[in-house]
Motif scaffolding. Sequence first.
Motif, PDB file in Angstrom:
ATOM      1  N   GLU A 156       0.832  -1.206   0.000  1.00  0.00           N
ATOM      2  CA  GLU A 156       0.000   0.000   0.000  1.00  0.00           C
ATOM      3  C   GLU A 156       0.869   1.260   0.000  1.00  0.00           C
ATOM      4  O   GLU A 156       0.594   2.220  -0.719  1.00  0.00           O
ATOM      5  CB  GLU A 156      -0.932  -0.002   1.205  1.00  0.00           C
ATOM      6  CG  GLU A 156      -1.909   1.138   1.213  1.00  0.00           C
ATOM      7  CD  GLU A 156      -2.880   1.090   2.376  1.00  0.00           C
ATOM      8  OE1 GLU A 156      -3.458   2.145   2.686  1.00  0.00           O
ATOM      9  OE2 GLU A 156      -3.075   0.019   2.971  1.00  0.00           O
ATOM     10  N   ALA A 157       1.935   1.242   0.785  1.00  0.00           N
ATOM     11  CA  ALA A 157       2.840   2.391   0.845  1.00  0.00           C
ATOM     12  C   ALA A 157       3.533   2.604  -0.503  1.00  0.00           C
ATOM     13  O   ALA A 157       3.751   3.751  -0.919  1.00  0.00           O
ATOM     14  CB  ALA A 157       3.873   2.192   1.948  1.00  0.00           C
ATOM     15  N   ARG A 158       3.840   1.529  -1.189  1.00  0.00           N
ATOM     16  CA  ARG A 158       4.484   1.662  -2.511  1.00  0.00           C
ATOM     17  C   ARG A 158       3.528   2.285  -3.533  1.00  0.00           C
ATOM     18  O   ARG A 158       3.961   3.056  -4.401  1.00  0.00           O
ATOM     19  CB  ARG A 158       5.017   0.324  -2.992  1.00  0.00           C
ATOM     20  CG  ARG A 158       6.254  -0.103  -2.228  1.00  0.00           C
ATOM     21  CD  ARG A 158       6.984  -1.266  -2.862  1.00  0.00           C
ATOM     22  NE  ARG A 158       8.116  -1.664  -2.050  1.00  0.00           N
ATOM     23  CZ  ARG A 158       9.311  -1.060  -2.051  1.00  0.00           C
ATOM     24  NH1 ARG A 158       9.521  -0.021  -2.830  1.00  0.00           N
ATOM     25  NH2 ARG A 158      10.278  -1.498  -1.281  1.00  0.00           N
ATOM     26  N   VAL A 159       2.262   1.951  -3.428  1.00  0.00           N
ATOM     27  CA  VAL A 159       1.272   2.579  -4.314  1.00  0.00           C
ATOM     28  C   VAL A 159       1.230   4.079  -4.050  1.00  0.00           C
ATOM     29  O   VAL A 159       1.240   4.894  -4.987  1.00  0.00           O
ATOM     30  CB  VAL A 159      -0.119   1.924  -4.127  1.00  0.00           C
ATOM     31  CG1 VAL A 159      -1.203   2.736  -4.818  1.00  0.00           C
ATOM     32  CG2 VAL A 159      -0.112   0.493  -4.632  1.00  0.00           C
ATOM     33  N   LEU A 160       1.196   4.452  -2.789  1.00  0.00           N
ATOM     34  CA  LEU A 160       1.189   5.876  -2.438  1.00  0.00           C
ATOM     35  C   LEU A 160       2.493   6.553  -2.850  1.00  0.00           C
ATOM     36  O   LEU A 160       2.497   7.703  -3.313  1.00  0.00           O
ATOM     37  CB  LEU A 160       0.944   6.049  -0.941  1.00  0.00           C
ATOM     38  CG  LEU A 160      -0.422   5.581  -0.433  1.00  0.00           C
ATOM     39  CD1 LEU A 160      -0.482   5.646   1.083  1.00  0.00           C
ATOM     40  CD2 LEU A 160      -1.533   6.401  -1.062  1.00  0.00           C
ATOM     41  N   TYR A 161       3.600   5.833  -2.695  1.00  0.00           N
ATOM     42  CA  TYR A 161       4.914   6.369  -3.061  1.00  0.00           C
ATOM     43  C   TYR A 161       4.972   6.675  -4.559  1.00  0.00           C
ATOM     44  O   TYR A 161       5.575   7.666  -4.968  1.00  0.00           O
ATOM     45  CB  TYR A 161       6.002   5.373  -2.670  1.00  0.00           C
ATOM     46  CG  TYR A 161       7.391   5.786  -3.059  1.00  0.00           C
ATOM     47  CD1 TYR A 161       8.018   6.854  -2.432  1.00  0.00           C
ATOM     48  CD2 TYR A 161       8.091   5.105  -4.048  1.00  0.00           C
ATOM     49  CE1 TYR A 161       9.305   7.226  -2.778  1.00  0.00           C
ATOM     50  CE2 TYR A 161       9.374   5.470  -4.399  1.00  0.00           C
ATOM     51  CZ  TYR A 161       9.981   6.531  -3.765  1.00  0.00           C
ATOM     52  OH  TYR A 161      11.247   6.911  -4.114  1.00  0.00           O
ATOM     53  N   ALA A 162       4.334   5.846  -5.357  1.00  0.00           N
ATOM     54  CA  ALA A 162       4.322   6.072  -6.804  1.00  0.00           C
ATOM     55  C   ALA A 162       3.693   7.424  -7.144  1.00  0.00           C
ATOM     56  O   ALA A 162       4.083   8.074  -8.118  1.00  0.00           O
ATOM     57  CB  ALA A 162       3.595   4.936  -7.510  1.00  0.00           C
ATOM     58  N   CYS A 163       2.761   7.852  -6.327  1.00  0.00           N
ATOM     59  CA  CYS A 163       2.118   9.154  -6.548  1.00  0.00           C
ATOM     60  C   CYS A 163       3.095  10.310  -6.326  1.00  0.00           C
ATOM     61  O   CYS A 163       2.910  11.400  -6.881  1.00  0.00           O
ATOM     62  CB  CYS A 163       0.916   9.330  -5.627  1.00  0.00           C
ATOM     63  SG  CYS A 163      -0.395   8.135  -5.918  1.00  0.00           S
ATOM     64  N   LEU A 164       4.130  10.094  -5.555  1.00  0.00           N
ATOM     65  CA  LEU A 164       5.114  11.146  -5.268  1.00  0.00           C
ATOM     66  C   LEU A 164       6.018  11.436  -6.457  1.00  0.00           C
ATOM     67  O   LEU A 164       6.699  12.464  -6.478  1.00  0.00           O
ATOM     68  CB  LEU A 164       6.001  10.754  -4.081  1.00  0.00           C
ATOM     69  CG  LEU A 164       5.367  10.654  -2.716  1.00  0.00           C
ATOM     70  CD1 LEU A 164       6.395  10.186  -1.689  1.00  0.00           C
ATOM     71  CD2 LEU A 164       4.782  11.991  -2.304  1.00  0.00           C
ATOM     72  N   GLN A 165       6.048  10.558  -7.432  1.00  0.00           N
ATOM     73  CA  GLN A 165       6.976  10.723  -8.548  1.00  0.00           C
ATOM     74  C   GLN A 165       6.700  11.993  -9.355  1.00  0.00           C
ATOM     75  O   GLN A 165       7.606  12.536  -9.983  1.00  0.00           O
ATOM     76  CB  GLN A 165       6.939   9.483  -9.445  1.00  0.00           C
ATOM     77  CG  GLN A 165       7.367   8.207  -8.754  1.00  0.00           C
ATOM     78  CD  GLN A 165       8.685   8.322  -7.994  1.00  0.00           C
ATOM     79  OE1 GLN A 165       9.668   8.834  -8.521  1.00  0.00           O
ATOM     80  NE2 GLN A 165       8.701   7.873  -6.751  1.00  0.00           N
ATOM     81  N   ASP A 166       5.468  12.462  -9.307  1.00  0.00           N
ATOM     82  CA  ASP A 166       5.123  13.693 -10.035  1.00  0.00           C
ATOM     83  C   ASP A 166       5.457  14.953  -9.246  1.00  0.00           C
ATOM     84  O   ASP A 166       5.460  16.047  -9.819  1.00  0.00           O
ATOM     85  CB  ASP A 166       3.625  13.697 -10.381  1.00  0.00           C
ATOM     86  CG  ASP A 166       3.258  12.603 -11.363  1.00  0.00           C
ATOM     87  OD1 ASP A 166       4.151  12.141 -12.112  1.00  0.00           O
ATOM     88  OD2 ASP A 166       2.080  12.200 -11.375  1.00  0.00           O
ATOM     89  N   TRP A 167       5.722  14.813  -7.975  1.00  0.00           N
ATOM     90  CA  TRP A 167       6.023  15.973  -7.144  1.00  0.00           C
ATOM     91  C   TRP A 167       7.422  16.488  -7.477  1.00  0.00           C
ATOM     92  O   TRP A 167       8.341  15.718  -7.734  1.00  0.00           O
ATOM     93  CB  TRP A 167       5.950  15.621  -5.667  1.00  0.00           C
ATOM     94  CG  TRP A 167       4.566  15.356  -5.149  1.00  0.00           C
ATOM     95  CD1 TRP A 167       3.445  15.104  -5.869  1.00  0.00           C
ATOM     96  CD2 TRP A 167       4.175  15.313  -3.786  1.00  0.00           C
ATOM     97  NE1 TRP A 167       2.376  14.906  -5.045  1.00  0.00           N
ATOM     98  CE2 TRP A 167       2.793  15.022  -3.755  1.00  0.00           C
ATOM     99  CE3 TRP A 167       4.841  15.490  -2.588  1.00  0.00           C
ATOM    100  CZ2 TRP A 167       2.080  14.904  -2.568  1.00  0.00           C
ATOM    101  CZ3 TRP A 167       4.150  15.376  -1.403  1.00  0.00           C
ATOM    102  CH2 TRP A 167       2.768  15.094  -1.403  1.00  0.00           C
ATOM    103  N   LYS A 168       7.575  17.793  -7.405  1.00  0.00           N
ATOM    104  CA  LYS A 168       8.863  18.428  -7.694  1.00  0.00           C
ATOM    105  C   LYS A 168       9.282  19.292  -6.508  1.00  0.00           C
ATOM    106  O   LYS A 168       8.472  19.672  -5.686  1.00  0.00           O
ATOM    107  CB  LYS A 168       8.754  19.324  -8.939  1.00  0.00           C
ATOM    108  CG  LYS A 168       8.235  18.621 -10.172  1.00  0.00           C
ATOM    109  CD  LYS A 168       9.271  17.706 -10.744  1.00  0.00           C
ATOM    110  CE  LYS A 168       8.735  17.115 -12.053  1.00  0.00           C
ATOM    111  NZ  LYS A 168       8.959  15.721 -12.161  1.00  0.00           N
ATOM    112  N   GLY A 169      10.558  19.554  -6.421  1.00  0.00           N
ATOM    113  CA  GLY A 169      11.059  20.473  -5.416  1.00  0.00           C
ATOM    114  C   GLY A 169      11.760  19.788  -4.255  1.00  0.00           C
ATOM    115  O   GLY A 169      11.818  18.560  -4.160  1.00  0.00           O
ATOM    116  N   GLN A 170      12.305  20.631  -3.384  1.00  0.00           N
ATOM    117  CA  GLN A 170      13.096  20.149  -2.249  1.00  0.00           C
ATOM    118  C   GLN A 170      12.270  19.308  -1.282  1.00  0.00           C
ATOM    119  O   GLN A 170      12.708  18.264  -0.823  1.00  0.00           O
ATOM    120  CB  GLN A 170      13.720  21.348  -1.509  1.00  0.00           C
ATOM    121  CG  GLN A 170      14.548  20.984  -0.305  1.00  0.00           C
ATOM    122  CD  GLN A 170      15.791  20.172  -0.672  1.00  0.00           C
ATOM    123  OE1 GLN A 170      16.299  20.262  -1.784  1.00  0.00           O
ATOM    124  NE2 GLN A 170      16.269  19.373   0.257  1.00  0.00           N
ATOM    125  N   SER A 171      11.061  19.754  -0.966  1.00  0.00           N
ATOM    126  CA  SER A 171      10.240  19.004  -0.018  1.00  0.00           C
ATOM    127  C   SER A 171       9.873  17.633  -0.582  1.00  0.00           C
ATOM    128  O   SER A 171       9.812  16.654   0.158  1.00  0.00           O
ATOM    129  CB  SER A 171       8.980  19.780   0.362  1.00  0.00           C
ATOM    130  OG  SER A 171       8.192  20.039  -0.779  1.00  0.00           O
TER     131      SER A 171
END
Length: 90
Positions: free
Chosen positions: A32-47
């Motif tokens: 489940e965490a890996r599915v959510l982590y995949a959503c982070l790939q589109d995020w940009k920036g330092q945070s």
Amino acid sequence: MSQEILLELDDLLQAERELSGLLAAIQADEREARVLYACLQDWKGQSANVLREQVEAFFMETARRIREIEEQKNALIQYVHYMKQVDGAS
């Protein structure tokens, strides 16, 4: 088999079942965490980079703990097998 050994084996077998359940729960949470982590790939920036690093550290620690629990479970299975052999030799 003596009654005392049967009770101990039952306890050990129960512990094995509990470890199996724990492993299944951790692995399901990791998926489940890996599915959510995949959503982070589109995020940009330092945070986003910091969050990705933290999540990757979480995955590394989860993998380490899974290996540790699997090793404990295998040792328990070997011990149960040994106990059955010893009791059968009596």
